[in-house]
Enzyme design. Structure first.
Site, short mmCIF file in Angstrom:
data_model
loop_
_atom_site.label_atom_id
_atom_site.label_comp_id
_atom_site.label_asym_id
_atom_site.label_seq_id
_atom_site.Cartn_x
_atom_site.Cartn_y
_atom_site.Cartn_z
N ASN A 7 0.88 -1.17 0.00
CA ASN A 7 0.00 0.00 0.00
C ASN A 7 0.91 1.22 0.00
O ASN A 7 1.48 1.59 1.02
CB ASN A 7 -0.89 -0.03 1.26
CG ASN A 7 -1.80 1.16 1.35
OD1 ASN A 7 -1.75 2.08 0.53
ND2 ASN A 7 -2.67 1.16 2.35
N ARG A 90 -2.51 -2.06 -3.47
CA ARG A 90 -3.71 -1.25 -3.27
C ARG A 90 -3.63 -0.08 -4.26
O ARG A 90 -2.64 0.65 -4.27
CB ARG A 90 -3.75 -0.70 -1.86
CG ARG A 90 -4.93 0.22 -1.66
CD ARG A 90 -4.81 1.02 -0.41
NE ARG A 90 -5.97 1.89 -0.28
CZ ARG A 90 -5.95 3.05 0.35
NH1 ARG A 90 -4.84 3.48 0.91
NH2 ARG A 90 -7.03 3.78 0.43
N HIS A 180 -12.82 3.04 0.12
CA HIS A 180 -12.84 1.98 1.15
C HIS A 180 -13.53 0.71 0.64
O HIS A 180 -14.03 -0.09 1.44
CB HIS A 180 -13.58 2.42 2.43
CG HIS A 180 -12.89 3.51 3.21
ND1 HIS A 180 -13.59 4.53 3.79
CD2 HIS A 180 -11.59 3.71 3.50
CE1 HIS A 180 -12.74 5.34 4.42
NE2 HIS A 180 -11.51 4.86 4.26
N ARG A 241 -11.49 15.84 7.64
CA ARG A 241 -12.26 16.23 6.45
C ARG A 241 -13.67 16.66 6.86
O ARG A 241 -14.28 16.04 7.73
CB ARG A 241 -12.37 15.07 5.46
CG ARG A 241 -11.06 14.64 4.86
CD ARG A 241 -11.30 13.65 3.72
NE ARG A 241 -10.07 13.00 3.34
CZ ARG A 241 -9.86 11.69 3.41
NH1 ARG A 241 -10.81 10.88 3.83
NH2 ARG A 241 -8.72 11.17 3.03
N GLU A 385 -7.91 -5.17 5.16
CA GLU A 385 -7.78 -4.86 3.74
C GLU A 385 -6.63 -5.64 3.10
O GLU A 385 -6.71 -6.04 1.95
CB GLU A 385 -7.59 -3.34 3.55
CG GLU A 385 -8.89 -2.61 3.79
CD GLU A 385 -8.74 -1.13 4.08
OE1 GLU A 385 -8.22 -0.80 5.17
OE2 GLU A 385 -9.11 -0.31 3.24
#
Ligand code: ADP
Length: 398
Positions: A7, A90, A180, A241, A385
């Site tokens: 990743n 990823r 996601h 965010r 993940e």
């Protein structure tokens, strides 16, 4: 088969080596501060974590250091690099081009580059990781790209279209994509397994609540809506965010503060969310402590977070005409009992009942959080993940 899962970000590279037969993690870690100074964290299974400070001018050196650590005669977990049979990467944004994971070829790299305009922070960094692995491991090793957006490509038009002139979709592909996806797919499937139900018959809502946070409605095994949009900025109030906001506020703030687009976007991405609201921290642990000590703004920030999440869950219950299970995952979802309780309280009207004592005690495990009487089960399902990327990789290269 041993799979190296990568990743790659602009200055960091997270990695795991997973044996796909036993699904055991043989080693994992991260290269940080690539291009600045360089730091390798390496943790072999059952062994001590090692930290090495060493120059990493580019990602290629970072990959080399990871591979050296993996075959190190003392602390390595592999005899030779031949024992790595595939690499899973990823990849963040696959646009409309990728509705599933794919074996990485030169054409795929080109297509991912073309999606970079949609994810300028992520895609170029992801591809640097791909190139670095090709350089160090050779071009013959099979590599697979697993996209954050792919799972959501099943969304219907009414969910992904924004109410703006259609030409912007036609010309620039402006629409909701969602992120996601690897986590939402893994967690929704796992939740159905835990309940002994058929994935294809279930209506699942997954709350992936981490520093970045999104909620997804999974109906009959397919994502039908999700809270993030063209970028990860849409939707929930997150760590830093803003999530959903009236676009007019952007113009208003820009004018008042004399900011250009980059300036105001930076505020919405990095200085907003629970961090901006509390003025204290983006980390829910800090906010929980502050709230306990009577800090009103931390309390408000956590309340805003819960309320927004509950609104999305409510809207997805409508979108799916019901729900069979609600799941919590990721850093906040797996650790912060107050947030889970705060969100679920909004659903008392439909007979959702948390086992409050149990909910307070558990962290990061697979568990049912609701009472046996609850009309809808609420589950905690730790996300994984890397394992999902490993599985996708094996499925495509075997
Ligand atoms: P990301 O992958 O988006 O960086 P994670 O899923 O790793 O995020 O979640 C990180 C966040 O999880 C932290 O910023 C923090 O807010 C929250 N978190 C982690 N551990 C705890 C904890 N013990 N209690 C409350 N919140 C936690």
């Amino acid at each position: 088969m041993n799979v190296l899962v990568i990743n790659c970000g602009s200055s960091s590279l997270k990695y795991q080596v997973i044996n796909s037969d036993s699904e055991e993690v043989l080693a994992k870690g991260i290269c940080e501060r690539i291009g600045i100074d360089g730091r390798l964290v390496y943790k072999p299974e059952g062994g001590e974590k090692e930290i090495t400070e060493a120059a990493m001018p580019t990602h290629t050196e970072a990959v080399r250091m990871v591979l050296d650590a993996l075959v190190n005669p003392k602390t390595g977990v592999l005899k030779s690099l031949d024992e790595i049979e595939a690499v899973g990467h990823r990849l963040v944004h696959g646009g409309e081009k990728f509705a599933s994971s794919t074996v990485i070829t030169e054409e795929v790299i080109k297509a991912v580059e073309e999606c970079s305009e949609l994810a300028p922070l992520h895609n170029p960094a992801n591809l640097i990781g791909v190139r670095a692995c090709q350089e160090v491991l050779g071009k013959d090793i099979p590599m697979v790209g697993v996209f954050d957006t792919a799972f959501h490509q099943t969304m219907p038009e009414e969910a992904y279209m924004y109410g703006i002139p259609y030409k912007y979709y036609e010309q620039y592909k402006v629409r909701k994509y969602g992120f996601h996806g690897t986590s939402h797919s893994y967690v929704s499937k796992r939740a159905c397994e835990m309940l002994g139900k058929n994935y294809e018959d279930m209506k699942v809502i997954v709350c992936h609540l981490g520093n970045g946070a999104s909620i997804c409605a999974v109906k009959n095994g397919k994502s039908i809506d999700t809270s993030m949009g063209l970028s990860p900025l849409e939707g929930l109030t997150m760590g830093t965010r803003s999530g959903d906001i009236d676009p007019s506020a952007v113009e208003y703030i820009a004018k008042k503060e004399n900011l250009d687009f980059d300036g105001v976007m930076n505020i919405l991405n990095k200085e907003s969310g629970v961090y901006g609201l509390s003025g204290l921290s983006s980390d829910f642990r800090d906010l929980e402590l502050a709230e306990e000590k009577g800090d009103e703004r931390s309390k408000m920030a956590r309340a805003v977070f819960c309320y927004r999440a509950a609104k999305y869950i409510g809207s997805y219950i409508t979108a799916m005409n019901g729900v069979d299970v609600i799941c919590f995952t990721a850093g906040v979802g797996e650790n912060d009992w107050g947030i889970r309780e705060g969100i679920c309280e909004y659903f008392g009207y439909m007979g959702i009942e948390m086992d409050k004592e149990l909910n307070k005690k558990v962290r990061g495990i697979e568990v049912t959080l609701s009472t046996p009487e609850s009309k809808i089960p609420v589950l905690m399902v730790p996300t994984n993940e890397e394992l999902a990327i490993c599985r996708e990789t094996v499925a495509l290269v075997k």
